[in-house]
Design a protein around this motif. Structure first.
Motif, PDB file in Angstrom:
ATOM      1  N   ALA A 172      -1.190  11.520   6.799  1.00 34.08           N
ATOM      2  CA  ALA A 172      -0.895  12.770   6.089  1.00 34.08           C
ATOM      3  C   ALA A 172       0.191  12.572   5.042  1.00 34.08           C
ATOM      4  CB  ALA A 172      -0.465  13.849   7.086  1.00 34.08           C
ATOM      5  N   LEU A 173       0.978  11.513   5.170  1.00 34.27           N
ATOM      6  CA  LEU A 173       2.006  11.178   4.179  1.00 34.27           C
ATOM      7  C   LEU A 173       1.513  10.127   3.196  1.00 34.27           C
ATOM      8  CD1 LEU A 173       4.994  11.229   3.167  1.00 34.27           C
ATOM      9  CD2 LEU A 173       5.469   9.471   4.894  1.00 34.27           C
ATOM     10  N   THR A 174       0.898   9.066   3.704  1.00 33.73           N
ATOM     11  CA  THR A 174       0.597   7.920   2.850  1.00 33.73           C
ATOM     12  C   THR A 174      -0.608   8.134   1.945  1.00 33.73           C
ATOM     13  OG1 THR A 174      -0.689   6.920   4.665  1.00 33.73           O
ATOM     14  CG2 THR A 174       1.631   6.293   4.476  1.00 33.73           C
ATOM     15  N   VAL A 175      -1.639   8.818   2.414  1.00 29.75           N
ATOM     16  CA  VAL A 175      -2.806   9.059   1.566  1.00 29.75           C
ATOM     17  C   VAL A 175      -2.454   9.938   0.367  1.00 29.75           C
ATOM     18  CG1 VAL A 175      -5.108  10.101   1.464  1.00 29.75           C
ATOM     19  CG2 VAL A 175      -4.499   8.610   3.371  1.00 29.75           C
ATOM     20  N   PRO A 176      -1.714  11.048   0.552  1.00 32.57           N
ATOM     21  CA  PRO A 176      -1.302  11.815  -0.634  1.00 32.57           C
ATOM     22  C   PRO A 176      -0.477  11.004  -1.630  1.00 32.57           C
ATOM     23  CG  PRO A 176      -1.044  13.159   1.321  1.00 32.57           C
ATOM     24  CD  PRO A 176      -1.392  11.780   1.797  1.00 32.57           C
ATOM     25  N   ILE A 177       0.373  10.095  -1.135  1.00 30.70           N
ATOM     26  CA  ILE A 177       1.129   9.252  -2.062  1.00 30.70           C
ATOM     27  C   ILE A 177       0.179   8.381  -2.881  1.00 30.70           C
ATOM     28  CG2 ILE A 177       2.731   7.304  -2.224  1.00 30.70           C
ATOM     29  CD1 ILE A 177       4.248   8.448   0.122  1.00 30.70           C
ATOM     30  N   MET A 178      -0.792   7.787  -2.213  1.00 31.56           N
ATOM     31  CA  MET A 178      -1.721   6.894  -2.902  1.00 31.56           C
ATOM     32  C   MET A 178      -2.512   7.649  -3.964  1.00 31.56           C
ATOM     33  SD  MET A 178      -4.660   4.446  -1.231  1.00 31.56           S
ATOM     34  CE  MET A 178      -5.569   5.814  -0.538  1.00 31.56           C
TER      35      MET A 178
ATOM     36  N   GLY B 186      -0.566  -1.720  -3.955  1.00 27.90           N
ATOM     37  CA  GLY B 186       0.559  -1.102  -3.260  1.00 27.90           C
ATOM     38  C   GLY B 186       0.150   0.164  -2.535  1.00 27.90           C
ATOM     39  N   GLY B 187      -0.652   1.014  -3.187  1.00 28.42           N
ATOM     40  CA  GLY B 187      -1.100   2.238  -2.546  1.00 28.42           C
ATOM     41  C   GLY B 187      -1.983   1.966  -1.338  1.00 28.42           C
ATOM     42  N   ILE B 188      -2.859   0.969  -1.460  1.00 30.31           N
ATOM     43  CA  ILE B 188      -3.733   0.621  -0.340  1.00 30.31           C
ATOM     44  C   ILE B 188      -2.906   0.097   0.833  1.00 30.31           C
ATOM     45  CG2 ILE B 188      -5.584  -0.914   0.423  1.00 30.31           C
ATOM     46  CD1 ILE B 188      -6.630  -0.830  -2.483  1.00 30.31           C
ATOM     47  N   ALA B 189      -1.936  -0.772   0.538  1.00 29.24           N
ATOM     48  CA  ALA B 189      -1.088  -1.316   1.595  1.00 29.24           C
ATOM     49  C   ALA B 189      -0.277  -0.217   2.277  1.00 29.24           C
ATOM     50  CB  ALA B 189      -0.154  -2.383   1.028  1.00 29.24           C
ATOM     51  N   LEU B 190       0.222   0.719   1.486  1.00 25.68           N
ATOM     52  CA  LEU B 190       1.019   1.802   2.036  1.00 25.68           C
ATOM     53  C   LEU B 190       0.211   2.641   3.013  1.00 25.68           C
ATOM     54  CD1 LEU B 190       3.626   3.508   2.039  1.00 25.68           C
ATOM     55  CD2 LEU B 190       2.637   4.817   0.159  1.00 25.68           C
ATOM     56  N   SER B 191      -1.020   3.010   2.638  1.00 27.35           N
ATOM     57  CA  SER B 191      -1.835   3.847   3.507  1.00 27.35           C
ATOM     58  C   SER B 191      -2.396   3.058   4.687  1.00 27.35           C
ATOM     59  CB  SER B 191      -2.986   4.472   2.715  1.00 27.35           C
ATOM     60  OG  SER B 191      -3.794   3.486   2.120  1.00 27.35           O
ATOM     61  N   THR B 192      -2.594   1.750   4.507  1.00 31.89           N
ATOM     62  CA  THR B 192      -3.150   0.917   5.570  1.00 31.89           C
ATOM     63  C   THR B 192      -2.094   0.537   6.599  1.00 31.89           C
ATOM     64  OG1 THR B 192      -4.756  -0.015   4.020  1.00 31.89           O
ATOM     65  CG2 THR B 192      -4.378  -1.245   6.051  1.00 31.89           C
ATOM     66  N   GLY B 193      -0.846   0.325   6.153  1.00 28.04           N
ATOM     67  CA  GLY B 193       0.197  -0.216   7.006  1.00 28.04           C
ATOM     68  C   GLY B 193       0.376   0.478   8.339  1.00 28.04           C
TER      69      GLY B 193
ATOM     70  N   TRP C  31       1.478  19.561   7.108  1.00 34.92           N
ATOM     71  CA  TRP C  31       1.653  20.089   5.754  1.00 34.92           C
ATOM     72  C   TRP C  31       2.972  19.609   5.140  1.00 34.92           C
ATOM     73  CZ3 TRP C  31       5.948  23.163   5.105  1.00 34.92           C
ATOM     74  CH2 TRP C  31       6.543  23.650   6.273  1.00 34.92           C
ATOM     75  N   SER C  32       4.000  19.406   5.977  1.00 33.47           N
ATOM     76  CA  SER C  32       5.282  18.899   5.472  1.00 33.47           C
ATOM     77  C   SER C  32       5.138  17.468   4.967  1.00 33.47           C
ATOM     78  CB  SER C  32       6.351  18.954   6.564  1.00 33.47           C
ATOM     79  OG  SER C  32       6.625  20.280   6.949  1.00 33.47           O
ATOM     80  N   LEU C  33       4.358  16.658   5.690  1.00 30.55           N
ATOM     81  CA  LEU C  33       4.145  15.278   5.258  1.00 30.55           C
ATOM     82  C   LEU C  33       3.356  15.229   3.954  1.00 30.55           C
ATOM     83  CD1 LEU C  33       3.299  13.542   8.671  1.00 30.55           C
ATOM     84  CD2 LEU C  33       5.478  13.548   7.438  1.00 30.55           C
ATOM     85  N   ILE C  34       2.375  16.107   3.802  1.00 28.78           N
ATOM     86  CA  ILE C  34       1.611  16.154   2.552  1.00 28.78           C
ATOM     87  C   ILE C  34       2.509  16.565   1.392  1.00 28.78           C
ATOM     88  CG2 ILE C  34      -0.199  17.408   1.316  1.00 28.78           C
ATOM     89  CD1 ILE C  34      -1.804  17.446   3.896  1.00 28.78           C
ATOM     90  N   LEU C  35       3.329  17.597   1.602  1.00 26.43           N
ATOM     91  CA  LEU C  35       4.251  18.029   0.551  1.00 26.43           C
ATOM     92  C   LEU C  35       5.172  16.885   0.133  1.00 26.43           C
ATOM     93  CD1 LEU C  35       5.466  21.627   1.519  1.00 26.43           C
ATOM     94  CD2 LEU C  35       4.067  20.972  -0.441  1.00 26.43           C
TER      95      LEU C  35
END
Length: 525
Positions: free
Chosen positions: A310-316, A147-154, A363-367
């Motif tokens: 900047a959003l998906t990699v921190p989530i993963m 799921g994390g890989i798909a999220l960052s790849t999508g 930075w907002s997306l990372i947060l």
């Protein structure tokens, strides 16, 4: 239980191809977003229809999760997973071939139905294939990591495909993967069912779908139909009535689809609220920010996808850390801190202007990415730690249903707020340009549904002036949605702080991180 355990030499291959199938489901939860502006231009759709492209998939996915696992238990998991995989592949082809918004929405709805079957059944198949607890835990970790890989790849993969091969390619890419996975898994999988007798709850399922769908319809179509129109008021009334009937029916069922006894626990209630609100804010951003980057700032699909890293990699990354922290320190403080991060990220995005560069929002997306991870995963840790082990699968299904319903309403409400603000504010903004009244009226007619690409139909000498005036109004509507989502994130954190007192360290959930939006881990038997 399993009739036959997968031979050791085939387990790795079995796991890989199960994950290939699941990857498609996860991918289609995010890959479509970067294609929305191109779909909007090609199929002449408005923002309301774009909302349905996302929510037709997510709504059916969310509503059918609780039934899908039971269906595999009763009819056999191999049959059900392969049926879902074949169906997902075929409906992806239907989406790719669609020449109208109506056909595309039918395809997305059917995709959601097939995807909802594949996720819980695939987890049960992985669990059955690995008898050794340690090996099973590693396999489930791999399953969850997909799921994390798909999220960052999508977003990045979607951007590349859309820019080079058109929006249809994001659906065509599923076809070869689906065909190969089906052929391989048909040979590798052995049939297995649950030893515990379970029954379907068709009436409960119908009531649940009706309640959620009616509420989503009211939110999405309210701007077009009028918020006080009979159709919209009827949709809200139908949602309230069917939801009440659903609760009453489930209370009477000996084997309910959604056990109402769970909600006597404040931990379950708070975990549900937190999961709902965290996904609400996340998908409001994914939906609106994609349109902002491409329609207002003029970025390409690839450029948009890269910025979303900047959003998906921190989530993963943070989703793994969040589960570990919650298991050691308890869920209360991680959820509260995560909610502060999420709210900070959402509020930070309200400072954007038309044309803002990456330096103004990375930075907002990372947060936001870190915050979502540190609310969702600990909330699931708290929920799973509050129920007996034999109910962990059902509890995880309940948790993920809240998450997916949050996704539905995040997109629905965010789009409704943006479109309402755009329609209310655009006439005044255009009036300040000094353009002739006829040109202003034409601009309102073309752009009033939120499709800024239609500005191409305006005369070249007024097009730039109109877009310069409309862009800030568009951003203000987006800001309103982010403010509400930020307030919701804080509410979830405060609920955890107040009502999760006394919840200490708990066992980490076996299915791994639960911060991936498409993740529906946990309906094991």
């Amino acid at each position: 239980m399993s009739d036959t355990t997968a031979p050791n030499q085939r387990k790795g291959l079995l796991l890989a191809f199960l994950c290939f199938g699941v990857f498609m489901v996860y991918l289609d939860a995010t890959i479509v977003n970067v294609a929305l502006p191109d779909i909007q231009e090609d199929l002449s759709t408005d923002i309301t229809q774009l909302q349905w492209i996302i929510d037709a998939y997510t709504l059916t996915f969310a509503c059918l999760l609780l039934t899908a696992g039971t269906l595999g238990d009763i009819l056999g998991r191999k049959k059900i997973f392969l049926a879902g995989l074949v169906g997902f592949t075929l409906t992806s082809v239907l989406c790719a071939l669609s020449g109208s918004i109506g056909v595309l929405l039918v395809g997305r709805t059917l995709q959601g139905i097939c995807g909802s079957v594949m996720i819980p059944v695939s987890l049960a198949l992985v669990s059955a294939a690995y008898a050794d607890p340690a090996a099973r835990a590693k396999a489930i970790g791999v399953w969850a990591g997909v799921g994390g890989i798909a999220l960052s790849t999508g977003p990045v993969l979607g951007g590349f495909l859309v820019d080079h091969y058109g929006w249809q390619s994001i659906f065509w890419v599923n076809a070869p993967v689906g065909v190969v996975a089906t052929l391989v898994l048909a040979r590798l999988l052995t049939e297995n069912r649950s030893a515990r007798g379970r029954r379907l709850d068709p009436l409960g399922q119908l009531l649940f779908i009706t309640a959620i769908a009616a509420l989503a319809y009211g939110l999405i179509e309210g701007n077009g139909e009028g918020w006080t129109s009979g159709v919209i008021l009827g949709a809200f009334a139908a949602s309230a009535v069917t939801l009440l009937l659903f609760v009453l029916w489930e209370l009477r069922r000996p084997d309910p689809m959604l056990p109402m006894g769970f909600f006597r626990s404040p931990i379950v209630v708070v975990a549900g609220i937190v999961n709902f609100l965290s996904l609400f804010g996340l998908f409001a951003v994914i939906f609106l920010f994609t349109l902002y980057l491409q329609s207002v700032n003029g970025l390409s699909s690839v450029e948009t996808g890269v910025r979303f890293l900047a959003l998906t990699v921190p989530i993963m990354i943070a989703s793994f850390a969040a589960s570990v922290v919650a298991a050691k320190a308890g869920p209360r403080l991680p959820i509260f801190i995560g909610s502060l991060f999420s709210a900070g990220g959402l509020v930070g995005l309200t400072a954007l202007e038309a044309g803002s560069g990456f330096g103004g929002y990375w930075w907002s997306l990372i947060l936001l990415g870190v915050g979502v991870s540190f609310t969702g995963a600990p909330a699931t840790v708290a929920l799973l730690g509050s129920v007996p082990n034999e109910q962990a699968g059902t509890a995880s299904g309940v948790s993920n249903t809240f998450r997916q319903v949050g996704t539905v309403f995040g997109v629905a409400l965010a789009g409704a707020l943006l479109l309402r603000h755009l329609r209310d504010g655009m006439p005044d903004a255009l009036a300040r340009t000094g353009l002739p009244a006829q040109a202003q009226a034409k601009a309102v007619e073309l752009l009033g549904d939120g499709d800024l690409s239609r500005a191409a139909a305006l005369p070249p000498d007024v097009r730039g002036t109109v877009l310069d005036a409309v862009g800030p109004v568009y951003v203000q509507g987006m800001d309103l949605a982010f403010q509400i989502a930020g307030a919701g994130a804080l509410l979830g954190g405060l609920c955890a702080l107040v009502f999760l007192k006394g919840t200490g360290p708990a066992a980490e959930p076996a299915a791994g991180p639960d911060s991936v939006p498409a993740d529906t881990a946990g309906q094991r038997s």
